[in-house]
Design a protein around this motif. Sequence first.
Motif, PDB file in Angstrom:
ATOM      1  N   PRO A 117       0.782  -1.240   0.000  1.00 32.41           N
ATOM      2  CA  PRO A 117       0.000   0.000   0.000  1.00 32.41           C
ATOM      3  C   PRO A 117       0.813   1.290   0.000  1.00 32.41           C
ATOM      4  N   ASP A 118       2.017   1.292   0.560  1.00 32.15           N
ATOM      5  CA  ASP A 118       2.812   2.518   0.625  1.00 32.15           C
ATOM      6  C   ASP A 118       3.711   2.717  -0.591  1.00 32.15           C
ATOM      7  N   ASN A 119       3.688   1.784  -1.522  1.00 30.97           N
ATOM      8  CA  ASN A 119       4.489   1.890  -2.732  1.00 30.97           C
ATOM      9  C   ASN A 119       4.027   3.091  -3.552  1.00 30.97           C
ATOM     10  N   LYS A 120       4.967   3.779  -4.196  1.00 29.91           N
ATOM     11  CA  LYS A 120       4.630   4.951  -5.008  1.00 29.91           C
ATOM     12  C   LYS A 120       3.592   4.608  -6.065  1.00 29.91           C
ATOM     13  N   ARG A 121       3.710   3.468  -6.704  1.00 34.22           N
ATOM     14  CA  ARG A 121       2.750   3.068  -7.742  1.00 34.22           C
ATOM     15  C   ARG A 121       1.381   2.772  -7.133  1.00 34.22           C
ATOM     16  N   ALA A 122       1.345   2.248  -5.915  1.00 31.12           N
ATOM     17  CA  ALA A 122       0.061   2.039  -5.234  1.00 31.12           C
ATOM     18  C   ALA A 122      -0.617   3.381  -4.987  1.00 31.12           C
ATOM     19  N   ARG A 123       0.167   4.377  -4.583  1.00 31.36           N
ATOM     20  CA  ARG A 123      -0.391   5.728  -4.374  1.00 31.36           C
ATOM     21  C   ARG A 123      -0.903   6.302  -5.691  1.00 31.36           C
ATOM     22  N   GLU A 124      -0.154   6.071  -6.767  1.00 30.98           N
ATOM     23  CA  GLU A 124      -0.613   6.554  -8.075  1.00 30.98           C
ATOM     24  C   GLU A 124      -1.897   5.850  -8.505  1.00 30.98           C
ATOM     25  N   HIS A 125      -2.013   4.565  -8.213  1.00 28.75           N
ATOM     26  CA  HIS A 125      -3.249   3.838  -8.536  1.00 28.75           C
ATOM     27  C   HIS A 125      -4.416   4.378  -7.718  1.00 28.75           C
ATOM     28  N   ARG A 126      -4.174   4.698  -6.437  1.00 24.79           N
ATOM     29  CA  ARG A 126      -5.253   5.285  -5.630  1.00 24.79           C
ATOM     30  C   ARG A 126      -5.671   6.643  -6.189  1.00 24.79           C
ATOM     31  N   GLU A 127      -4.694   7.441  -6.646  1.00 27.03           N
ATOM     32  CA  GLU A 127      -5.009   8.729  -7.269  1.00 27.03           C
ATOM     33  C   GLU A 127      -5.804   8.511  -8.556  1.00 27.03           C
TER      34      GLU A 127
END
Length: 141
Positions: A117-127
């Motif tokens: 969940p804290d991975n940069k790509r996970a954050r981009e997917h949440r965005e």
Amino acid sequence: MIALAIADPEDGVGKVAMAHALGVCLARNHGRRVPLMDCGSQASLTRACGVKHAQDRSLAQVLGILVAFHEPRLLHRRDPLATMQEAGLPLLDVTVGRSWRVAEAAGDGESVVAYEPDNKRAREHRELGRVVAERLESNDA
């Protein structure tokens, strides 16, 4: 029905992982029902979602186009993006970069959002999920 297309003519660029992670984000974080359509001959998205049999669906409207894994340093990626922008295509205002963690998560049957969940790509997917949810909500109104 509104549709978001994730497309790239190359194999192995992460289209399935992108679609799966976006679907997870929209469902878990935004309470949306998310029909995912697998157009690949290998049925990778279908398998990732645990679906045994797929049915044909038609798409009534395109919600937007996601430019996935865009890397401006790669010359062969610049021209298609410029062409899409010049054509006035409905590009989404979010990008999602490459990461081996996305593919690793998909290989384990998870989205990167759940896997790390804290991975940069996970954050981009949440965005991405937030942007798509906003478009869906404005369309519902």
